[in-house]
Design a protein around this motif. Structure first.
Motif, PDB file in Angstrom:
ATOM      1  N   SER A  81      40.647 -30.677  28.126  1.00  0.00           N
ATOM      2  CA  SER A  81      42.107 -30.799  28.094  1.00  0.00           C
ATOM      3  C   SER A  81      42.884 -29.507  28.321  1.00  0.00           C
ATOM      4  N   LEU A  82      42.255 -28.353  28.118  1.00  0.00           N
ATOM      5  CA  LEU A  82      43.009 -27.086  28.191  1.00  0.00           C
ATOM      6  C   LEU A  82      42.350 -26.157  29.200  1.00  0.00           C
ATOM      7  N   PRO A  83      42.583 -26.401  30.481  1.00  0.00           N
ATOM      8  CA  PRO A  83      41.900 -25.596  31.499  1.00  0.00           C
ATOM      9  C   PRO A  83      42.337 -24.124  31.519  1.00  0.00           C
ATOM     10  N   HIS A  84      43.506 -23.790  30.916  1.00  0.00           N
ATOM     11  CA  HIS A  84      44.025 -22.405  30.980  1.00  0.00           C
ATOM     12  C   HIS A  84      43.684 -21.582  29.738  1.00  0.00           C
ATOM     13  N   ILE A  85      42.900 -22.106  28.853  1.00  0.00           N
ATOM     14  CA  ILE A  85      42.537 -21.336  27.650  1.00  0.00           C
ATOM     15  C   ILE A  85      41.556 -20.234  28.029  1.00  0.00           C
ATOM     16  N   SER A  86      41.627 -19.126  27.307  1.00  0.00           N
ATOM     17  CA  SER A  86      40.742 -17.984  27.614  1.00  0.00           C
ATOM     18  C   SER A  86      40.355 -17.275  26.312  1.00  0.00           C
ATOM     19  N   LEU A  87      39.286 -16.500  26.380  1.00  0.00           N
ATOM     20  CA  LEU A  87      38.784 -15.739  25.212  1.00  0.00           C
ATOM     21  C   LEU A  87      39.568 -14.435  25.094  1.00  0.00           C
ATOM     22  N   SER A  88      40.221 -14.234  23.944  1.00  0.00           N
ATOM     23  CA  SER A  88      41.040 -13.017  23.745  1.00  0.00           C
ATOM     24  C   SER A  88      40.227 -11.868  23.153  1.00  0.00           C
ATOM     25  N   SER A  89      39.392 -12.165  22.109  1.00  0.00           N
ATOM     26  CA  SER A  89      38.595 -11.096  21.476  1.00  0.00           C
ATOM     27  C   SER A  89      37.424 -11.709  20.734  1.00  0.00           C
ATOM     28  N   VAL A  90      36.342 -10.869  20.548  1.00  0.00           N
ATOM     29  CA  VAL A  90      35.156 -11.279  19.787  1.00  0.00           C
ATOM     30  C   VAL A  90      34.731 -10.095  18.914  1.00  0.00           C
ATOM     31  N   ILE A  91      34.520 -10.382  17.623  1.00  0.00           N
ATOM     32  CA  ILE A  91      34.064  -9.348  16.680  1.00  0.00           C
ATOM     33  C   ILE A  91      32.802  -9.883  16.001  1.00  0.00           C
ATOM     34  N   LYS A  92      31.740  -9.059  15.993  1.00  0.00           N
ATOM     35  CA  LYS A  92      30.487  -9.458  15.361  1.00  0.00           C
ATOM     36  C   LYS A  92      30.443  -8.944  13.938  1.00  0.00           C
ATOM     37  N   LYS A  93      30.127  -9.855  12.987  1.00  0.00           N
ATOM     38  CA  LYS A  93      30.048  -9.474  11.571  1.00  0.00           C
ATOM     39  C   LYS A  93      28.751 -10.027  10.990  1.00  0.00           C
ATOM     40  N   GLU A  94      28.383  -9.450   9.828  1.00  0.00           N
ATOM     41  CA  GLU A  94      27.164  -9.882   9.157  1.00  0.00           C
ATOM     42  C   GLU A  94      27.497 -11.017   8.213  1.00  0.00           C
ATOM     43  N   THR A  95      27.699 -12.170   8.753  1.00  0.00           N
ATOM     44  CA  THR A  95      28.005 -13.359   7.952  1.00  0.00           C
ATOM     45  C   THR A  95      27.161 -14.523   8.478  1.00  0.00           C
ATOM     46  N   ALA A  96      27.379 -15.695   7.867  1.00  0.00           N
ATOM     47  CA  ALA A  96      26.619 -16.875   8.308  1.00  0.00           C
ATOM     48  C   ALA A  96      26.936 -17.215   9.760  1.00  0.00           C
ATOM     49  N   TYR A  97      28.196 -17.099  10.132  1.00  0.00           N
ATOM     50  CA  TYR A  97      28.609 -17.268  11.535  1.00  0.00           C
ATOM     51  C   TYR A  97      29.071 -15.892  11.991  1.00  0.00           C
ATOM     52  N   PRO A  98      28.194 -15.105  12.616  1.00  0.00           N
ATOM     53  CA  PRO A  98      28.450 -13.672  12.848  1.00  0.00           C
ATOM     54  C   PRO A  98      29.566 -13.385  13.842  1.00  0.00           C
ATOM     55  N   LEU A  99      29.849 -14.315  14.754  1.00  0.00           N
ATOM     56  CA  LEU A  99      30.851 -14.032  15.772  1.00  0.00           C
ATOM     57  C   LEU A  99      32.207 -14.567  15.350  1.00  0.00           C
ATOM     58  N   GLU A 100      33.170 -13.626  15.214  1.00  0.00           N
ATOM     59  CA  GLU A 100      34.545 -14.022  14.892  1.00  0.00           C
ATOM     60  C   GLU A 100      35.339 -13.850  16.191  1.00  0.00           C
ATOM     61  N   PHE A 101      35.929 -14.981  16.693  1.00  0.00           N
ATOM     62  CA  PHE A 101      36.560 -14.950  18.020  1.00  0.00           C
ATOM     63  C   PHE A 101      38.012 -15.375  17.909  1.00  0.00           C
ATOM     64  N   THR A 102      38.756 -15.035  18.968  1.00  0.00           N
ATOM     65  CA  THR A 102      40.154 -15.456  19.104  1.00  0.00           C
ATOM     66  C   THR A 102      40.340 -15.962  20.521  1.00  0.00           C
ATOM     67  N   LEU A 103      40.910 -17.180  20.638  1.00  0.00           N
ATOM     68  CA  LEU A 103      41.207 -17.789  21.934  1.00  0.00           C
ATOM     69  C   LEU A 103      42.703 -17.726  22.187  1.00  0.00           C
ATOM     70  N   LYS A 104      43.083 -17.619  23.455  1.00  0.00           N
ATOM     71  CA  LYS A 104      44.503 -17.482  23.795  1.00  0.00           C
ATOM     72  C   LYS A 104      44.884 -18.538  24.822  1.00  0.00           C
ATOM     73  N   LEU A 105      46.045 -19.156  24.555  1.00  0.00           N
ATOM     74  CA  LEU A 105      46.562 -20.176  25.475  1.00  0.00           C
ATOM     75  C   LEU A 105      48.026 -19.927  25.698  1.00  0.00           C
ATOM     76  N   VAL A 106      48.408 -19.604  26.921  1.00  0.00           N
ATOM     77  CA  VAL A 106      49.789 -19.311  27.265  1.00  0.00           C
ATOM     78  C   VAL A 106      50.426 -20.639  27.738  1.00  0.00           C
ATOM     79  N   GLN A 107      51.570 -21.018  27.111  1.00  0.00           N
ATOM     80  CA  GLN A 107      52.280 -22.241  27.496  1.00  0.00           C
ATOM     81  C   GLN A 107      53.364 -21.937  28.512  1.00  0.00           C
TER      82      GLN A 107
END
Length: 384
Positions: free
Chosen positions: A358-384
């Motif tokens: 549904s959102l063809p224009h979404i993109s990956l803004s940033s990724v931070i790796k941490k020592e947790t159960a889900y190590p990758l903390e990410f941010t997605l960006k969608l410009v309207q």
């Protein structure tokens, strides 16, 4: 052609039982002639001597009625043979011609004889030769024929014809059996005879009534001659053909009506289905319009909230178990989606699924790796 002739023969007026009345210079002979398996049987011959026979007298009515009553032949046709001693007869030669032309030639021959012009009836027989036709013409007074017709009518009999006695050929065929030939016709007869006995003339003359078939040698006027065809059988044939045609037409119309009704039924069903589809389509359009109307109302009430909820719904629909979302923010026409992933492969698959869904224009803004159960903390960006 032979089959056609046999079929036509079924409708020719034939006589299988007749009364034969033969007028000769020795008196009048009455007999019953019947047919069985193409053999004619002559029975119950009676001889009557009549005074004044040469003066035009015929058999008295009471004697004819007595013969009919005795032999039970009330419904039989009667055929009369007359010796040439009671007729005017002469021969003429004509060149070969058709039957119609010959009838006309004989007619004009009779017209040329003033004593016979209006007071007589005539008939003729023909012998065919390569270069000529020998025609024997017979004439009889109308008064004599009228007397004969009146006698038969008063006796309740159907007069088939009045014929002159013709030359004949007698052929012995065995005990009590003989053949009689006359021109091209022949018939086999049965009559009690002693061995090699020649039948008497009156018997052969009586037998000639069966060979008297030709219309040209019938001395009756045309208005009194019997029909050549059996119109009763022809009427039955015509009615049968008409009945078959009527039934065929009725069946054809019925089958066409059934086919037409079937087509109408099929078209009615198709029309009903089209109307049902049209109503369903109208309902779908109305439902879509109602959804759009409600969306428009929600957007007007809180556009940012509605947009976030809509985006979260689209993102969560394809979210796998190795990825989960934590927050969504809306700043300056841009939507920021935060979440955690188990590994980079799961994150890339998730982003591809969101774009495809549904959102063809979404993109990956940033990724931070941490020592947790889900190590990758990410941010997605969608410009309207």
């Amino acid at each position: 052609m032979n089959i056609i002739n046999k079929f036509a023969f079924l409708f020719v007026e034939r006589k299988s039982k007749t009364i034969a009345l033969t007028i000769t210079d020795s008196g009048i002979y009455l007999a019953i002639v019947t047919n069985s398996k193409n053999i004619w049987y002559i029975k119950n011959i009676e001889h009557h001597t009549i005074d004044g026979l040469n003066s035009g007298n015929v058999l008295p009515l009471e004697k004819l009625k007595a013969f009919i009553l005795k032999n039970g032949c009330q419904n039989y046709p009667i055929i009369i043979n007359i010796s040439d001693k009671f007729l005017s007869a002469w021969q003429n030669e004509f060149p070969p011609m058709t039957n119609n032309e010959l009838k006309k030639a004989v007619y004009w021959e009779i017209k040329g004889s003033s004593p016979l012009d209006n007071a007589a009836l005539y008939a003729f027989s023909v012998e065919h030769f390569p270069q000529t036709f020998i025609v024997t013409i017979y004439a009889i007074t109308k008064t004599y024929i009228s007397t004969i017709c009146q006698l038969c009518s008063q006796a309740g009999l159907k007069l088939y014809g009045v014929f002159p006695i013709q030359p004949y050929q007698y052929i012995y065929q065995g005990t009590n059996t003989f053949m009689l030939k006359n021109n091209n016709d022949h018939a086999v007869f049965k009559f009690p005879l002693t061995a090699a006995e020649i039948p008497p003339d009156y018997l052969l003359q009586t037998a000639q009534t069966i060979l008297a078939k030709s219309d040209t040698n019938n001395l009756l006027p045309d208005t009194l001659k019997p029909p050549f065809y059996n119109w009763h059988r022809l009427s039955l044939l015509f009615l049968t053909i008409m009945l078959i045609l009527t039934i065929t037409i009725m069946l054809t119309c019925r089958l066409k009506t059934i086919a037409t009704n079937k087509n109408i039924s099929e078209q009615t069903i198709q029309l009903h289905n089209m109307e049902t589809l049209s109503r369903q389509k109208d309902k779908t359009i109305l439902y879509s319009q109602d959804i759009a109307r409600r969306q428009a109302i929600l957007i007007k009430l809180n556009p940012h909230t509605f947009s976030c909820y809509s985006i979260m719904g689209s993102l969560g629909f394809v979210c796998p178990s190795s990825v989960y979302l934590t927050s969504i923010k809306y700043e300056r026409n841009t939507v920021f989606i935060s979440g955690r992933a188990n590994d980079s492969n799961s994150l890339n698959k998730y982003i591809s699924a969101v774009k495809d869904h549904s959102l063809p224009h979404i993109s990956l803004s940033s990724v931070i790796k941490k020592e947790t159960a889900y190590p990758l903390e990410f941010t997605l960006k969608l410009v309207q």
